[in-house]
Design an enzyme around this catalytic site. Structure first.
Site, PDB file in Angstrom:
ATOM      1  N   LYS A  43       4.459  -1.219   1.128  1.00 50.15           N
ATOM      2  CA  LYS A  43       5.669  -0.446   1.425  1.00 50.15           C
ATOM      3  C   LYS A  43       5.394   1.044   1.261  1.00 50.15           C
ATOM      4  O   LYS A  43       4.379   1.414   0.652  1.00 50.15           O
ATOM      5  CB  LYS A  43       6.790  -0.897   0.488  1.00 50.15           C
ATOM      6  CG  LYS A  43       6.476  -0.687  -0.987  1.00 50.15           C
ATOM      7  CD  LYS A  43       7.388  -1.525  -1.869  1.00 50.15           C
ATOM      8  CE  LYS A  43       7.172  -1.179  -3.331  1.00 50.15           C
ATOM      9  NZ  LYS A  43       7.775  -2.175  -4.226  1.00 50.15           N
ATOM     10  N   ARG A 141      19.358  -5.374  -9.503  1.00 49.24           N
ATOM     11  CA  ARG A 141      19.055  -4.607  -8.301  1.00 49.24           C
ATOM     12  C   ARG A 141      19.494  -5.409  -7.076  1.00 49.24           C
ATOM     13  O   ARG A 141      20.503  -5.092  -6.481  1.00 49.24           O
ATOM     14  CB  ARG A 141      17.561  -4.254  -8.245  1.00 49.24           C
ATOM     15  CG  ARG A 141      17.221  -3.316  -7.119  1.00 49.24           C
ATOM     16  CD  ARG A 141      15.838  -2.710  -7.222  1.00 49.24           C
ATOM     17  NE  ARG A 141      14.756  -3.634  -6.898  1.00 49.24           N
ATOM     18  CZ  ARG A 141      13.470  -3.276  -6.833  1.00 49.24           C
ATOM     19  NH1 ARG A 141      13.111  -2.018  -7.088  1.00 49.24           N
ATOM     20  NH2 ARG A 141      12.541  -4.157  -6.538  1.00 49.24           N
ATOM     21  N   HIS A 170      12.261 -10.251  -9.700  1.00 51.01           N
ATOM     22  CA  HIS A 170      11.470  -9.052  -9.988  1.00 51.01           C
ATOM     23  C   HIS A 170      11.760  -8.629 -11.425  1.00 51.01           C
ATOM     24  O   HIS A 170      12.913  -8.613 -11.846  1.00 51.01           O
ATOM     25  CB  HIS A 170      11.854  -7.943  -9.007  1.00 51.01           C
ATOM     26  CG  HIS A 170      10.899  -6.780  -9.000  1.00 51.01           C
ATOM     27  ND1 HIS A 170       9.533  -6.934  -8.903  1.00 51.01           N
ATOM     28  CD2 HIS A 170      11.101  -5.443  -9.063  1.00 51.01           C
ATOM     29  CE1 HIS A 170       8.951  -5.736  -8.908  1.00 51.01           C
ATOM     30  NE2 HIS A 170       9.889  -4.818  -9.009  1.00 51.01           N
ATOM     31  N   ARG A 226       2.815 -10.689  -6.336  1.00 46.60           N
ATOM     32  CA  ARG A 226       3.159  -9.557  -5.443  1.00 46.60           C
ATOM     33  C   ARG A 226       2.617  -8.288  -6.073  1.00 46.60           C
ATOM     34  O   ARG A 226       3.170  -7.769  -7.023  1.00 46.60           O
ATOM     35  CB  ARG A 226       4.671  -9.385  -5.321  1.00 46.60           C
ATOM     36  CG  ARG A 226       5.433 -10.511  -4.710  1.00 46.60           C
ATOM     37  CD  ARG A 226       6.885 -10.109  -4.515  1.00 46.60           C
ATOM     38  NE  ARG A 226       7.500  -9.528  -5.702  1.00 46.60           N
ATOM     39  CZ  ARG A 226       8.121 -10.216  -6.647  1.00 46.60           C
ATOM     40  NH1 ARG A 226       8.223 -11.525  -6.559  1.00 46.60           N
ATOM     41  NH2 ARG A 226       8.643  -9.604  -7.673  1.00 46.60           N
ATOM     42  N   TYR A 270       6.566  33.533  -5.207  1.00 45.80           N
ATOM     43  CA  TYR A 270       8.006  33.766  -5.324  1.00 45.80           C
ATOM     44  C   TYR A 270       8.408  33.994  -6.777  1.00 45.80           C
ATOM     45  O   TYR A 270       8.046  33.203  -7.645  1.00 45.80           O
ATOM     46  CB  TYR A 270       8.790  32.567  -4.791  1.00 45.80           C
ATOM     47  CG  TYR A 270       8.677  32.382  -3.300  1.00 45.80           C
ATOM     48  CD1 TYR A 270       9.173  33.336  -2.419  1.00 45.80           C
ATOM     49  CD2 TYR A 270       8.094  31.233  -2.772  1.00 45.80           C
ATOM     50  CE1 TYR A 270       9.076  33.153  -1.044  1.00 45.80           C
ATOM     51  CE2 TYR A 270       7.990  31.045  -1.408  1.00 45.80           C
ATOM     52  CZ  TYR A 270       8.490  32.008  -0.548  1.00 45.80           C
ATOM     53  OH  TYR A 270       8.393  31.818   0.806  1.00 45.80           O
ATOM     54  N   CYS A 318       4.713  27.033  -3.463  1.00 46.18           N
ATOM     55  CA  CYS A 318       5.555  27.266  -2.285  1.00 46.18           C
ATOM     56  C   CYS A 318       5.664  25.961  -1.496  1.00 46.18           C
ATOM     57  O   CYS A 318       5.053  24.958  -1.835  1.00 46.18           O
ATOM     58  CB  CYS A 318       4.963  28.344  -1.405  1.00 46.18           C
ATOM     59  SG  CYS A 318       4.515  29.851  -2.287  1.00 46.18           S
ATOM     60  N   ASP A 320       4.471  25.238   1.430  1.00 45.04           N
ATOM     61  CA  ASP A 320       3.273  24.845   2.177  1.00 45.04           C
ATOM     62  C   ASP A 320       1.971  25.424   1.627  1.00 45.04           C
ATOM     63  O   ASP A 320       0.907  25.215   2.212  1.00 45.04           O
ATOM     64  CB  ASP A 320       3.410  25.303   3.641  1.00 45.04           C
ATOM     65  CG  ASP A 320       4.813  25.080   4.150  1.00 45.04           C
ATOM     66  OD1 ASP A 320       5.222  23.909   4.220  1.00 45.04           O
ATOM     67  OD2 ASP A 320       5.514  26.071   4.434  1.00 45.04           O
TER      68      ASP A 320
HETATM   69  C1  LIG Z   1       7.132  -2.741  -5.143  1.00 45.78           C
HETATM   70  C2  LIG Z   1       7.341  -4.143  -5.533  1.00 45.78           C
HETATM   71  C3  LIG Z   1       6.277  -4.920  -6.010  1.00 45.78           C
HETATM   72  C4  LIG Z   1       4.912  -4.353  -6.316  1.00 45.78           C
HETATM   73  O1  LIG Z   1       5.000  -3.648  -7.534  1.00 45.78           O
HETATM   74  P1  LIG Z   1       3.732  -2.996  -8.237  1.00 45.78           P
HETATM   75  O2  LIG Z   1       4.228  -2.565  -9.569  1.00 45.78           O
HETATM   76  O3  LIG Z   1       3.339  -1.836  -7.384  1.00 45.78           O
HETATM   77  O4  LIG Z   1       2.693  -4.026  -8.302  1.00 45.78           O
HETATM   78  C5  LIG Z   1       6.515  -6.254  -6.239  1.00 45.78           C
HETATM   79  N1  LIG Z   1       7.739  -6.802  -6.040  1.00 45.78           N
HETATM   80  C6  LIG Z   1       8.794  -6.069  -5.617  1.00 45.78           C
HETATM   81  C7  LIG Z   1      10.110  -6.724  -5.430  1.00 45.78           C
HETATM   82  C8  LIG Z   1       8.642  -4.720  -5.378  1.00 45.78           C
HETATM   83  O5  LIG Z   1       9.685  -3.993  -4.984  1.00 45.78           O
END
Ligand SMILES: *Cc1c(COP(=O)(O)O)cnc(C)c1O
Length: 386
Positions: A43, A141, A170, A226, A270, A318, A320
């Site tokens: 992602k 969440r 999660h 994951r 700046y 800045c 850029d």
């Molecule tokens: C981003 C995400 C992960 C991966 O998390 P890491 O800490 O980068 O390994 C796994 N599950 C869900 C639902 C996430 O949003």
């Protein structure tokens, strides 16, 4: 320092070491039992590292599935030829359902209204709509609450167009070693999976571990892990570092666009918050700023590497560009720096000689986590792959 093919039109870029991505993927996969699948989170454009290039590298190193945050991210992977299952880590707006179906992107599901529309559209397209059931075990969440899960499934399971390909939750505190909240989430999740089994519902692949969970809690690997940040070579917590060796994949480089020796008392950037304090201070400019992910909150508090040594960034960063100071005083400085010149290579994050500036160092200075640091650098800077 690896030789890079740098962009021809800008003296600032991000360097991605795909060998490191492959190595990290193999290292993480090596923590899993045979048959446990590895879902790679790509992602946010692969946490700023480039989703398509990283997905290919991960695939060649054992990735089984991919996870994205948005429909567009899933479509990008499909258009680039990624054929493995892709899970979107949240539920999409209903208007995106046809795109999910067309590109075989599995949504995470937690409302029956969405699930039924998805099943409908999938059936109309002559497909089966695979989804993963999200369970909220305590992160608050997304997901169905544990007490509602069986009823939820009863409300949607009649639909022929739907297939539960996975059930997941999660964790909010997977990086803590002994954590009561973590144990509570894990317990609730196991109970839900058990209740679904008892109710005769298919659960598909059961998964809950992210990077810290995967490294610290092998007992919860279940059918799939994951993993995100670890694949890019960054440790999510101090607790995970001793368990597996990872190589950071991202470096950020620039070249000096100008270097002068201003008079003592001249101000920089700046607000002129920095004034040249002594003679023999060089002020050098690099074409990279907060729009490139170098947070303005770092102004005057971070170092860059040049000629293998640290130099202090000075003045406000800045949009850029930003400036740094090189002390070339032959008398005062016991380790006198070599003067810099236009075109000299500067490392904002990564290694130069024996020195390194880590994503952890930047994150600590900013009061954030490495995830945000790499995402931010990935936003505008061109990437080169080595
Ligand atoms: C981003 C995400 C992960 C991966 O998390 P890491 O800490 O980068 O390994 C796994 N599950 C869900 C639902 C996430 O949003």
């Amino acid at each position: 320092m690896p030789l890079t093919q740098e962009p021809s039109d800008r003296w600032a870029w991000v360097e991605i070491d795909l060998n490191a991505v492959r190595k990290n993927t193999r290292a993480i996969k090596g923590l899993l039992k045979r048959g446990t699948r590895l879902m790679c989170a790509v992602k946010a454009d692969g946490y700023g590292h480039g989703a398509v290039e990283c997905a290919r590298a991960m695939r060649s190193a054992g990735a089984d599935q991919f996870a994205v945050a948005t429909v567009a991210e899933g479509v990008e992977l499909r258009r680039a030829g990624v054929e493995r299952p892709i899970l979107m880590l949240s539920q999409a707006p209903k208007g995106a359902i046809d795109t999910l179906v067309e590109y075989d992107i599995m949504p995470s599901v937690h409302t029956s209204e969405f699930a039924l529309s998805y099943g409908e559209r999938a059936a109309a397209a002559g497909k089966v709509g695979s989804y993963h059931l999200a369970i909220d075990t305590g992160m608050t969440r997304i997901g169905v609450l544990p007490e509602d899960v069986v009823e939820f499934r009863r409300a949607i399971d009649f639909h022929r167009g739907l297939r539960c390909a996975g059930t997941f939750t999660h964790f909010a505190t997977a990086d803590a070693i002994q954590d009561w909240d973590f144990k509570l989430q894990a317990r609730r999740f196991l109970d839900v999976v058990g209740a679904l089994h008892d109710a005769g519902c298919s659960v598909g692949l059961v998964h809950c571990d992210n990077t810290p969970g995967t490294i610290l809690h092998p007992e919860l690997h279940h059918d799939m892990c994951r993993v995100g940040i670890g694949l890019y070579g960054l440790h999510p917590a101090e607790t995970t570092a001793p368990r597996v060796s990872l190589t950071p994949a991202m470096s950020v480089r620039a070249r000096v666009t100008r270097a002068i020796n201003p008079a003592v008392g001249e101000g920089v950037s700046y607000g002129l918050t920095y004034r040249v304090p002594t003679p023999h201070i060089q002020i050098a400019t690099i074409p990279l700023g907060y729009a490139d992910g170098l947070s303005r909150t770092l102004s005057g508090r971070m170092d860059v590497l040049v000629h293998g040594r640290r130099a202090r960034q000075v003045g406000n960063i800045c949009m850029d560009q930003c400036m740094f100071a090189v002390d070339t005083n032959p008398v005062r400085s016991y380790h006198r720096a070599t003067p810099v010149a236009e075109g000299d290579l500067v490392t904002i994050m990564g290694e130069d000689g024996d020195e390194r500036i880590s994503a952890d160092e930047m994150a600590d200075l900013r009061g954030t986590i490495t995830y945000e640091v790499t995402c931010n650098f990935g936003a505008r800077l061109e990437r080169v792959y080595v």
